[in-house]
Structures are given as C-alpha cells and as structure tokens.
Design an enzyme around this catalytic site. Structure first.
Site, PDB file in Angstrom:
ATOM      1  N   TYR A  75       0.849  -1.191   0.000  1.00  0.00           N
ATOM      2  CA  TYR A  75       0.000   0.000   0.000  1.00  0.00           C
ATOM      3  C   TYR A  75       0.885   1.242   0.000  1.00  0.00           C
ATOM      4  O   TYR A  75       1.835   1.322   0.789  1.00  0.00           O
ATOM      5  CB  TYR A  75      -0.914   0.029   1.226  1.00  0.00           C
ATOM      6  CG  TYR A  75      -2.295  -0.455   0.902  1.00  0.00           C
ATOM      7  CD1 TYR A  75      -3.083   0.227  -0.035  1.00  0.00           C
ATOM      8  CD2 TYR A  75      -2.831  -1.589   1.493  1.00  0.00           C
ATOM      9  CE1 TYR A  75      -4.343  -0.215  -0.368  1.00  0.00           C
ATOM     10  CE2 TYR A  75      -4.096  -2.041   1.168  1.00  0.00           C
ATOM     11  CZ  TYR A  75      -4.844  -1.348   0.231  1.00  0.00           C
ATOM     12  OH  TYR A  75      -6.090  -1.783  -0.101  1.00  0.00           O
ATOM     13  N   GLU A  77      -0.585   4.643  -0.370  1.00  0.00           N
ATOM     14  CA  GLU A  77      -1.474   5.808  -0.519  1.00  0.00           C
ATOM     15  C   GLU A  77      -0.714   7.096  -0.203  1.00  0.00           C
ATOM     16  O   GLU A  77       0.058   7.160   0.756  1.00  0.00           O
ATOM     17  CB  GLU A  77      -2.692   5.666   0.398  1.00  0.00           C
ATOM     18  CG  GLU A  77      -3.762   4.803  -0.229  1.00  0.00           C
ATOM     19  CD  GLU A  77      -4.665   4.141   0.782  1.00  0.00           C
ATOM     20  OE1 GLU A  77      -4.157   3.311   1.551  1.00  0.00           O
ATOM     21  OE2 GLU A  77      -5.872   4.456   0.782  1.00  0.00           O
ATOM     22  N   ASP A 221      -7.884  14.759 -24.145  1.00  0.00           N
ATOM     23  CA  ASP A 221      -7.774  13.340 -23.826  1.00  0.00           C
ATOM     24  C   ASP A 221      -7.071  12.673 -25.006  1.00  0.00           C
ATOM     25  O   ASP A 221      -7.678  12.426 -26.048  1.00  0.00           O
ATOM     26  CB  ASP A 221      -9.169  12.750 -23.608  1.00  0.00           C
ATOM     27  CG  ASP A 221      -9.139  11.258 -23.296  1.00  0.00           C
ATOM     28  OD1 ASP A 221      -8.089  10.621 -23.520  1.00  0.00           O
ATOM     29  OD2 ASP A 221     -10.167  10.739 -22.834  1.00  0.00           O
ATOM     30  N   THR A 247      -4.471   7.182 -21.589  1.00  0.00           N
ATOM     31  CA  THR A 247      -4.163   5.840 -21.119  1.00  0.00           C
ATOM     32  C   THR A 247      -2.698   5.593 -21.461  1.00  0.00           C
ATOM     33  O   THR A 247      -2.092   6.349 -22.229  1.00  0.00           O
ATOM     34  CB  THR A 247      -5.025   4.770 -21.821  1.00  0.00           C
ATOM     35  OG1 THR A 247      -4.883   4.926 -23.228  1.00  0.00           O
ATOM     36  CG2 THR A 247      -6.490   4.896 -21.438  1.00  0.00           C
ATOM     37  N   LYS A 250      -2.242   2.125 -25.142  1.00  0.00           N
ATOM     38  CA  LYS A 250      -2.660   2.078 -26.551  1.00  0.00           C
ATOM     39  C   LYS A 250      -1.418   2.309 -27.426  1.00  0.00           C
ATOM     40  O   LYS A 250      -0.521   1.472 -27.443  1.00  0.00           O
ATOM     41  CB  LYS A 250      -3.780   3.088 -26.797  1.00  0.00           C
ATOM     42  CG  LYS A 250      -5.049   2.785 -25.988  1.00  0.00           C
ATOM     43  CD  LYS A 250      -6.181   3.718 -26.337  1.00  0.00           C
ATOM     44  CE  LYS A 250      -7.466   3.348 -25.621  1.00  0.00           C
ATOM     45  NZ  LYS A 250      -7.660   4.045 -24.354  1.00  0.00           N
ATOM     46  N   ARG A 256      -1.652  -1.439 -18.896  1.00  0.00           N
ATOM     47  CA  ARG A 256      -3.014  -0.877 -18.858  1.00  0.00           C
ATOM     48  C   ARG A 256      -3.096   0.120 -17.708  1.00  0.00           C
ATOM     49  O   ARG A 256      -2.945  -0.257 -16.542  1.00  0.00           O
ATOM     50  CB  ARG A 256      -4.001  -2.035 -18.669  1.00  0.00           C
ATOM     51  CG  ARG A 256      -5.459  -1.680 -18.732  1.00  0.00           C
ATOM     52  CD  ARG A 256      -6.275  -2.917 -19.007  1.00  0.00           C
ATOM     53  NE  ARG A 256      -5.920  -3.425 -20.329  1.00  0.00           N
ATOM     54  CZ  ARG A 256      -6.411  -2.970 -21.497  1.00  0.00           C
ATOM     55  NH1 ARG A 256      -7.314  -2.003 -21.488  1.00  0.00           N
ATOM     56  NH2 ARG A 256      -6.008  -3.460 -22.641  1.00  0.00           N
TER      57      ARG A 256
END
Ligand code: DSN
Length: 438
Positions: A75, A77, A221, A247, A250, A256
């Site tokens: 973790y 965060e 975007d 993203t 692509k 991903r």
C-alpha cells in the site's frame, strides 16, 4: 504447438514466447493448471491472430514482467515523500522515475502516474477543473468521443451538464467554427477534445483559442494518440491544454493504466488531490513500475520509428481498403486508426457481422458506429481498425496490403466457413512470420 481442446488442462505454449513468460506458465502449470491453461490459451490467441483493435497493443517483455513484481504487495497511498504507510522508499523511487520520464516524454511540468485507467484520469480532471453541475462541451460517443466525456450513464453525464458539439456531416471532421458557435452559446466551464474513433489530426491551438474566448478550461484526452504525440507523429496538446489525460496502453505501448499531465502548478496540485484522496485509494505500484519502464522505452529513438511506422501502416491499410471498394469516414486517416463505412462495399453488411466473421478467421476488430449511423451501437455500419499492434510485430506497408486482402476475403465471403478457414490458415502463417515481442 497448440492444443485448443476446451477440456484439456495442458497449457498451450505459443511458439515464440519470452523465457520469463515460459517460466511463469511453467510455475502456474505446477500450482494452478486450470489458470495456466486459460492464460496460455490467451497468449496463444494473441500470438496467432491479427490484432486490429485501434486501442490495443502488445507490450514488451520488460513492461509485461515489470507488472508482475513485488511492487504489487504494497500500500502506498499518498505521493512520493508523503505516504500514509511505512516501507515506501522504493515505491517513491519508482513513482518519481515514472513521473520524470512522463514529463520528459510529453515535455510538460507535471505528471500524475497513479490514475488506474483513462476513465479514472478523466474523473480526476473533471473534479479538478469543474464543479458538479458545470457545463462541459464535448463530442458524444456516437460521433467518436468517449463515454467519460459525457455519456449519460457515466459519472460525466450524471454529475455535469453536458453539451454536445458534433462532426461536420459532409466532411465528418470537427467543425471548429461550429464548436466556437456552441461554446459562445453555452459558455462551458470546460471543453474536451481528443477522441476514441477520430482518424484525423486535432487542432489543439484552435481548441485553446475557442476555450479562451469563453473563459473555459481545455481538457485534451490523448488516450488514443499518446504514442504519436510523444514522438511528434501528431502535434502536442502542450502548451494549449490545461490538462491532458491519457491511457498508457494504446499507442504508448505501456501497461493498462492512466496518466494525467499538466504544465501549471496549481492545476497539477488540484489534479493530484482529485486522484488521491478524491477518487482513488492505494495506487497500483506494480503498474506504475511498468509505466516507468514503458516511458523509458518510449524515450528511445526506436519508439519514434515505431510511431512513424504505425501512421505509415494506417495510411497503407486505408489505401488498400479504398482500392477494394470500402469507404473510409473522412476519406482516410492521419493517425493510427480508420473508420470503415461498410455500406458502400455491401449495403447489408453490418459491423457486428463483420466483427464475428473476422474473429472466426483470426482477425480481431471492433464494430464501431460511423457518424450518423442508422444502425444501433451493438450492430453498427462500421469497423474501427488500427495498426499499433501489427506494427509492434514488425509488419510494414507490404503486410498492410496483405491484411486488407484478408479482411476483404472474409467480408466478401459473408461468413462462409470454407473461406474463413482458408483465411485463418493464412493469418497463422503471417503471425508466425511476425511473432509477438519476445
Ligand atoms: N475502450 C477504448 C477504445 O477502444 O477506444 C477507449 O477507452
């Protein structure tokens, strides 16, 4: 090489597979043969089919295996230097590496590499630039936009007032004068450019001028074209956009995931807060590690060559399809994708039928609505085709002519099983000559 029976628990191992993947499959075969079989079959499917979905790609072994590392166990965060958990020293280092490489790649001042995906990146961008209820001007999904740009059931359409701009019905391109007219009328807080199924170059400077004219923020975007933008194969949204989302999987050929970029400190601070704690919890540090590796790959000269080849291949595939009687929306492509209007070749041919028949022949595509498509979204009159994945395999313009032939044989055959089987055999041969990265 292959064992496709559905009852077998023997993993299918593609002919060309990197050594680590072989080890991973071997390990899984020992501890979980059921999962091993499914994963091996997917590796084999990718190795032996032609991937023409414009938003997909094949990562390098380095990116692939950076995802499967110890970073997943933690973790983290917060952000580098300001975490809510101990033990994050190496997580800080890898996140800083990913951020620094992203900034260098896109030539901007700030990068948030924690967004889990493109839609999450857009959630943070909306939250950073707008308040709930604010008006946002965007291209609807039916015309090539994205669901996170304002589709009613999505967060964007639920919490914001969405006004559409549309494509010019004749040219099927963005009508910038019309965008400006609507912006003056609706006075949006934010304008979105950047699309999922738009084959032409985007004029970011013109969008910024329109945004400035009405006091709006500009969100670009670039999920589809990020790899082209990073290498100069498409103009950059900087210095025009206030926030850039993308993203990473692509044309950028990374894991991903999502990425948010900006060039303004106060906006970047807001974006960080809207990612965490605004909309996400613990970052996927294994994916961030793979983002760092992928950005490192994209900074190399070979990647610039790759992006150029993606565009050249798309142009070659487009020309070859036009020569076989297909109409392309806008008449062609400037980037990595094209939208094929199937009706000119065959008035009864639907995108859904073509997608199914092509898959039987080992060619993977997605049906896609064309501008003003009379058919519903699960049927459509079009296909969206892209060249990023085939270019990764090393295919060039000569192979694109071959691919157009394979596509046309299947569609002209209208699902004929004998034709599909013959094409499937040719697809296997082509794939064997151009193996996945290994
Ligand atoms: N689903 C992606 C695409 O195929 O374009 C966009 O998120």
């Amino acid at each position: 090489m292959t064992n496709m029976t559905s009852t077998s628990t023997e993993p299918v191992v593609p002919a060309a597979l990197d050594a680590i993947s072989r080890d991973v499959l071997g390990l899984l075969r020992r501890v979980d043969p059921e999962a091993a079989t499914i994963l091996a079959r997917e590796a084999d499917r990718q190795a032996t089919t032609l991937e023409l979905i414009a938003s997909e790609n094949h990562v390098s072994p380095a990116v692939m295996h950076a995802m499967g590392t110890w970073m997943t166990n933690k973790y983290a965060e917060g952000y580098p230097g300001k975490r809510y958990y101990g033990g994050c020293v190496h997580h800080d280092a890898i996140e800083n590496l990913a951020r620094d490489r992203a900034k260098k790649l896109f030539k901007c001042g700030y990068a948030n590499v924690q967004a889990h995906c493109g839609a999450n990146a857009n959630i943070a961008a909306f939250m950073a630039l707008c308040d709930p209820g604010d008006t946002v001007l965007s291209l609807p999904i039916k015309s090539g936009g994205h669901l996170s740009h304002g589709l009613k059931p999505n967060f964007s359409g639920t919490f914001y007032t969405i006004v559409d701009y549309d494509l010019d019905p004749e040219s099927e391109r963005i009508d910038y004068d019309e965008v400006e007219r609507i912006a003056r009328e609706c006075r949006p807080k934010m304008i979105i450019c950047g699309y999922s199924a738009y084959p032409r170059t985007i004029d970011f400077a013109r969008f910024r001028a329109i945004a400035d004219g009405v006091g709006a923020f500009l969100l670009a975007d670039i999920a589809h074209i990020a790899g082209l933008v990073a290498t100069g194969a498409h103009p950059s949204p900087f210095p025009h956009a206030h926030v850039v989302t993308t993203t990473t999987h692509k044309t950028l050929r990374g894991p991903r995931g999502g990425l948010i970029l900006s060039d303004t400190e106060d906006i970047a601070k807001k974006v960080d807060r809207k990612v965490f704690p605004g909309s996400q919890g613990g970052p996927f540090m294994h994916i961030i590690a793979a983002k760092a590796v992928a950005f490192g790959e994209a900074l190399r000269p070979e990647f610039t060559t790759y992006a150029k080849n993606v565009v050249a291949n798309a142009a070659a595939l487009a020309d070859a399809l036009v020569a076989r009687g297909y109409r392309l929306c806008t008449g062609g492509t400037d980037n990595h994708l094209m939208l094929v209007d199937l009706r000119q070749r065959d008035a009864d041919l639907t995108g859904a039928d073509a997608e199914r028949w092509l898959e039987e022949a080992g060619i993977i595509v997605n049906k896609n609505g064309i501008p003003n498509d009379p058919r519903p979204p699960m049927v459509t009159s079009g296909l969206r085709l892209g060249t990023p994945a085939l270019t990764t395999r090393g295919m060039g313009t000569a192979e694109m002519t071959q691919v157009a032939d394979l596509l046309d044989r299947v569609m002209a055959g209208r699902g004929d099983a004998t034709i599909a089987a013959a094409v499937r055999a040719d697809v296997r041969t082509l794939c064997a000559a151009f193996p996945l990265p290994h």
